[in-house]
Scaffold this motif. Structure first.
Motif, PDB file in Angstrom:
ATOM      1  N   LEU A  88      21.299 -29.829 -26.805  1.00 41.82           N
ATOM      2  CA  LEU A  88      20.178 -28.923 -26.605  1.00 41.82           C
ATOM      3  C   LEU A  88      18.852 -29.545 -27.006  1.00 41.82           C
ATOM      4  N   ALA A  89      18.906 -30.527 -27.929  1.00 45.24           N
ATOM      5  CA  ALA A  89      17.681 -31.139 -28.448  1.00 45.24           C
ATOM      6  C   ALA A  89      17.257 -32.327 -27.583  1.00 45.24           C
ATOM      7  N   ASN A  90      15.978 -32.677 -27.692  1.00 45.70           N
ATOM      8  CA  ASN A  90      15.477 -33.876 -27.024  1.00 45.70           C
ATOM      9  C   ASN A  90      16.131 -35.107 -27.645  1.00 45.70           C
ATOM     10  N   PRO A  91      16.376 -36.149 -26.849  1.00 47.65           N
ATOM     11  CA  PRO A  91      17.009 -37.362 -27.401  1.00 47.65           C
ATOM     12  C   PRO A  91      16.271 -37.933 -28.608  1.00 47.65           C
ATOM     13  N   SER A  92      14.935 -37.802 -28.628  1.00 46.39           N
ATOM     14  CA  SER A  92      14.154 -38.342 -29.742  1.00 46.39           C
ATOM     15  C   SER A  92      14.360 -37.543 -31.033  1.00 46.39           C
ATOM     16  N   HIS A  93      14.847 -36.292 -30.902  1.00 42.23           N
ATOM     17  CA  HIS A  93      15.028 -35.436 -32.082  1.00 42.23           C
ATOM     18  C   HIS A  93      16.495 -35.302 -32.499  1.00 42.23           C
ATOM     19  N   GLN A  94      17.391 -35.964 -31.803  1.00 44.76           N
ATOM     20  CA  GLN A  94      18.815 -35.761 -32.074  1.00 44.76           C
ATOM     21  C   GLN A  94      19.219 -36.245 -33.466  1.00 44.76           C
ATOM     22  N   ASN A  95      18.615 -37.361 -33.907  1.00 49.00           N
ATOM     23  CA  ASN A  95      18.952 -37.850 -35.249  1.00 49.00           C
ATOM     24  C   ASN A  95      18.535 -36.848 -36.324  1.00 49.00           C
ATOM     25  N   GLU A  96      17.356 -36.249 -36.147  1.00 45.97           N
ATOM     26  CA  GLU A  96      16.885 -35.258 -37.109  1.00 45.97           C
ATOM     27  C   GLU A  96      17.752 -34.001 -37.079  1.00 45.97           C
ATOM     28  N   ILE A  97      18.156 -33.576 -35.870  1.00 42.64           N
ATOM     29  CA  ILE A  97      19.022 -32.404 -35.748  1.00 42.64           C
ATOM     30  C   ILE A  97      20.375 -32.671 -36.403  1.00 42.64           C
ATOM     31  N   GLU A  98      20.869 -33.890 -36.231  1.00 39.68           N
ATOM     32  CA  GLU A  98      22.150 -34.236 -36.848  1.00 39.68           C
ATOM     33  C   GLU A  98      22.049 -34.197 -38.371  1.00 39.68           C
ATOM     34  N   LYS A  99      20.911 -34.628 -38.903  1.00 38.22           N
ATOM     35  CA  LYS A  99      20.698 -34.541 -40.354  1.00 38.22           C
ATOM     36  C   LYS A  99      20.667 -33.089 -40.823  1.00 38.22           C
ATOM     37  N   VAL A 100      20.032 -32.223 -40.018  1.00 40.22           N
ATOM     38  CA  VAL A 100      19.976 -30.802 -40.372  1.00 40.22           C
ATOM     39  C   VAL A 100      21.370 -30.204 -40.391  1.00 40.22           C
ATOM     40  N   ILE A 101      22.194 -30.537 -39.380  1.00 43.36           N
ATOM     41  CA  ILE A 101      23.565 -30.017 -39.318  1.00 43.36           C
ATOM     42  C   ILE A 101      24.366 -30.483 -40.526  1.00 43.36           C
ATOM     43  N   TYR A 102      24.245 -31.789 -40.829  1.00 41.17           N
ATOM     44  CA  TYR A 102      24.991 -32.318 -41.982  1.00 41.17           C
ATOM     45  C   TYR A 102      24.531 -31.677 -43.285  1.00 41.17           C
ATOM     46  N   SER A 103      23.212 -31.577 -43.465  1.00 42.31           N
ATOM     47  CA  SER A 103      22.673 -31.011 -44.704  1.00 42.31           C
ATOM     48  C   SER A 103      23.059 -29.541 -44.857  1.00 42.31           C
ATOM     49  N   SER A 104      23.029 -28.791 -43.757  1.00 42.44           N
ATOM     50  CA  SER A 104      23.375 -27.376 -43.815  1.00 42.44           C
ATOM     51  C   SER A 104      24.835 -27.183 -44.224  1.00 42.44           C
ATOM     52  N   SER A 105      25.733 -27.953 -43.597  1.00 39.76           N
ATOM     53  CA  SER A 105      27.154 -27.832 -43.951  1.00 39.76           C
ATOM     54  C   SER A 105      27.405 -28.310 -45.368  1.00 39.76           C
ATOM     55  N   HIS A 106      26.695 -29.380 -45.774  1.00 44.74           N
ATOM     56  CA  HIS A 106      26.872 -29.898 -47.134  1.00 44.74           C
ATOM     57  C   HIS A 106      26.377 -28.903 -48.173  1.00 44.74           C
ATOM     58  N   ILE A 107      25.231 -28.292 -47.915  1.00 46.28           N
ATOM     59  CA  ILE A 107      24.686 -27.324 -48.849  1.00 46.28           C
ATOM     60  C   ILE A 107      25.572 -26.087 -48.919  1.00 46.28           C
ATOM     61  N   ALA A 108      26.096 -25.656 -47.763  1.00 40.34           N
ATOM     62  CA  ALA A 108      27.006 -24.506 -47.756  1.00 40.34           C
ATOM     63  C   ALA A 108      28.251 -24.802 -48.588  1.00 40.34           C
ATOM     64  N   GLN A 109      28.806 -26.014 -48.432  1.00 42.88           N
ATOM     65  CA  GLN A 109      29.969 -26.402 -49.236  1.00 42.88           C
ATOM     66  C   GLN A 109      29.606 -26.433 -50.718  1.00 42.88           C
ATOM     67  N   GLN A 110      28.455 -27.024 -51.028  1.00 44.73           N
ATOM     68  CA  GLN A 110      28.029 -27.126 -52.418  1.00 44.73           C
ATOM     69  C   GLN A 110      27.870 -25.744 -53.044  1.00 44.73           C
ATOM     70  N   TYR A 111      27.275 -24.825 -52.277  1.00 46.60           N
ATOM     71  CA  TYR A 111      27.064 -23.477 -52.811  1.00 46.60           C
ATOM     72  C   TYR A 111      28.397 -22.766 -53.035  1.00 46.60           C
ATOM     73  N   LEU A 112      29.286 -22.795 -52.038  1.00 43.12           N
ATOM     74  CA  LEU A 112      30.546 -22.065 -52.128  1.00 43.12           C
ATOM     75  C   LEU A 112      31.465 -22.656 -53.189  1.00 43.12           C
ATOM     76  N   VAL A 113      31.564 -23.989 -53.225  1.00 44.14           N
ATOM     77  CA  VAL A 113      32.392 -24.633 -54.259  1.00 44.14           C
ATOM     78  C   VAL A 113      31.788 -24.393 -55.633  1.00 44.14           C
ATOM     79  N   GLY A 114      30.447 -24.514 -55.731  1.00 40.52           N
ATOM     80  CA  GLY A 114      29.785 -24.260 -57.010  1.00 40.52           C
ATOM     81  C   GLY A 114      29.974 -22.838 -57.481  1.00 40.52           C
ATOM     82  N   LEU A 115      29.897 -21.885 -56.540  1.00 43.51           N
ATOM     83  CA  LEU A 115      30.108 -20.481 -56.895  1.00 43.51           C
ATOM     84  C   LEU A 115      31.526 -20.251 -57.385  1.00 43.51           C
TER      85      LEU A 115
END
Length: 357
Positions: free
Chosen positions: A171-198
């Motif tokens: 869905l993203a422009n090719p120039s923004h795909q790396n940034e979108i991939e970082k957002v996806i990784y960070s979101s899943s990582h933060i969700a894991q960190q929050y749930l495991v931490g909780l």
């Protein structure tokens, strides 16, 4: 500097539309979001199993079995402790009847309404037994349906995670795909960190409340320790609710004022330890939300989705914050949601550096 009123109007309208959509789509979104959060929590486990040369389908199925075992174990432990509390139900009933008699006598003395008339009025307000049974059956059917849906979403989101990720990247422009991939990784990582931490936080609270209540001599101390820990899922409100229930039930059992004060003292001490030590170490500063938006998220979640909305409010807000932090136009909103208090984080950093030395 001029204020773009058109832009502000569009943002307010967008917010209203999103809130309205969340309200009317709650029956669809609630099991989907809960399944998604659980899938995020089990993602590292699923990847670890796949590395053992097992197929993705088998790895996802094993994660489902593990999830069901955890849920069954928790329900079994909680039911076992509840059975101990039920043995004191006669005392609770007696106290309730005494309070009811006291209220009836006051109404008779102050308002002149006889006890017989009060009973007639209460019967008029009560629902029939058939209506109550229908309501209970409907609620059970609703819970079972949503539980099964949540498990189905959990399975499918884990299985199709790569497919969904690739769809978002397309869905993203090719120039923004790396940034979108970082957002996806960070979101899943933060969700894991929050749930495991909780989860770790709740276990620590079980131990601390269990020790504190047991030393005070609180009846059914382990049950109330488990209750106070589980209610940590709802920040601020959950802690106070669990402690209030502990104080009220202890008072019904004839606890002395020093014991009741001790329960409140244990609560205050544990909250201090939790806020200044456990949260920065276990949960981490990346998922911290300031108190104002914590309350706003809880209230909005309750208004939109009821109790499930209260439970989902904080993890969803934490994920929203990390998404805002990684997208340039949304960074001010991530800053607004985030916690600006650095004293607790600095305190923990100082302790860590001292221990390293």
């Amino acid at each position: 500097m001029t204020i773009d009123s058109k832009s502000i109007t569009q943002k307010i309208l967008l917010f209203v539309l999103v809130v309205t959509g969340l309200y009317f789509a709650k029956d669809f979104l609630m099991p989907l979001l809960i399944g998604g959060l659980l899938a995020t929590l089990f993602l590292p486990v699923c990847k670890w199993i796949e590395k053992k040369k097992l197929s993705k389908g088998l790895a996802v199925f094993l994660c489902l079995i593990l999830l069901l075992l955890i849920i069954t174990g928790f329900i079994s432990i909680f039911s076992w402790k509840i059975s101990e509390v039920i043995t004191d139900i006669d005392l609770v009933k007696q106290k309730i009847f005494e309070a009811g008699d006291y209220v009836q006598e006051n109404i008779l003395n102050r308002m002149g309404i006889t006890i017989e008339d009060q009973i007639v009025l209460l019967k008029k307000e009560q629902q029939s037994l058939a209506n109550i049974i229908v309501l209970i059956i409907g609620s059970l059917a609703y819970l079972v349906t949503n539980f099964v849906l949540t498990l189905v979403y959990f399975l499918l989101l884990l299985y199709y995670r790569t497919h969904i990720k690739n769809f978002i990247l397309q869905l993203a422009n090719p120039s923004h795909q790396n940034e979108i991939e970082k957002v996806i990784y960070s979101s899943s990582h933060i969700a894991q960190q929050y749930l495991v931490g909780l989860s770790k936080m709740i276990m620590c609270l079980w131990v601390m409340y269990g020790i504190g209540f047991s030393l005070l001599g609180v009846k059914n101390a382990i049950f109330f320790a488990i209750l106070c820990g589980v209610l940590e899922i709802v920040p601020f409100i959950g802690n106070i609710t669990g402690t209030t229930l502990t104080v009220l039930v202890s008072a019904l059992h004839g606890a002395s004022f020093p014991l009741l004060g001790g329960i409140v003292l244990v609560y205050g001490t544990i909250q201090f330890i939790q806020g200044f030590f456990l949260e920065p170490i276990i949960v981490g500063p990346q998922v911290r939300i300031n108190s104002l938006f914590t309350i706003i998220a809880l209230v909005l979640g309750e208004l939109l989705w009821g109790i499930p909305g209260v439970i989902l409010a904080i993890p969803i807000t934490a994920i929203l914050k990390i998404i805002c932090d990684h997208i340039e136009p949304l960074k001010p909103y991530g800053f607004l949601i985030g916690d600006t208090e650095k004293s607790r984080i600095s305190l923990i950093t100082t302790i860590k550096n001292y221990l390293k030395k």
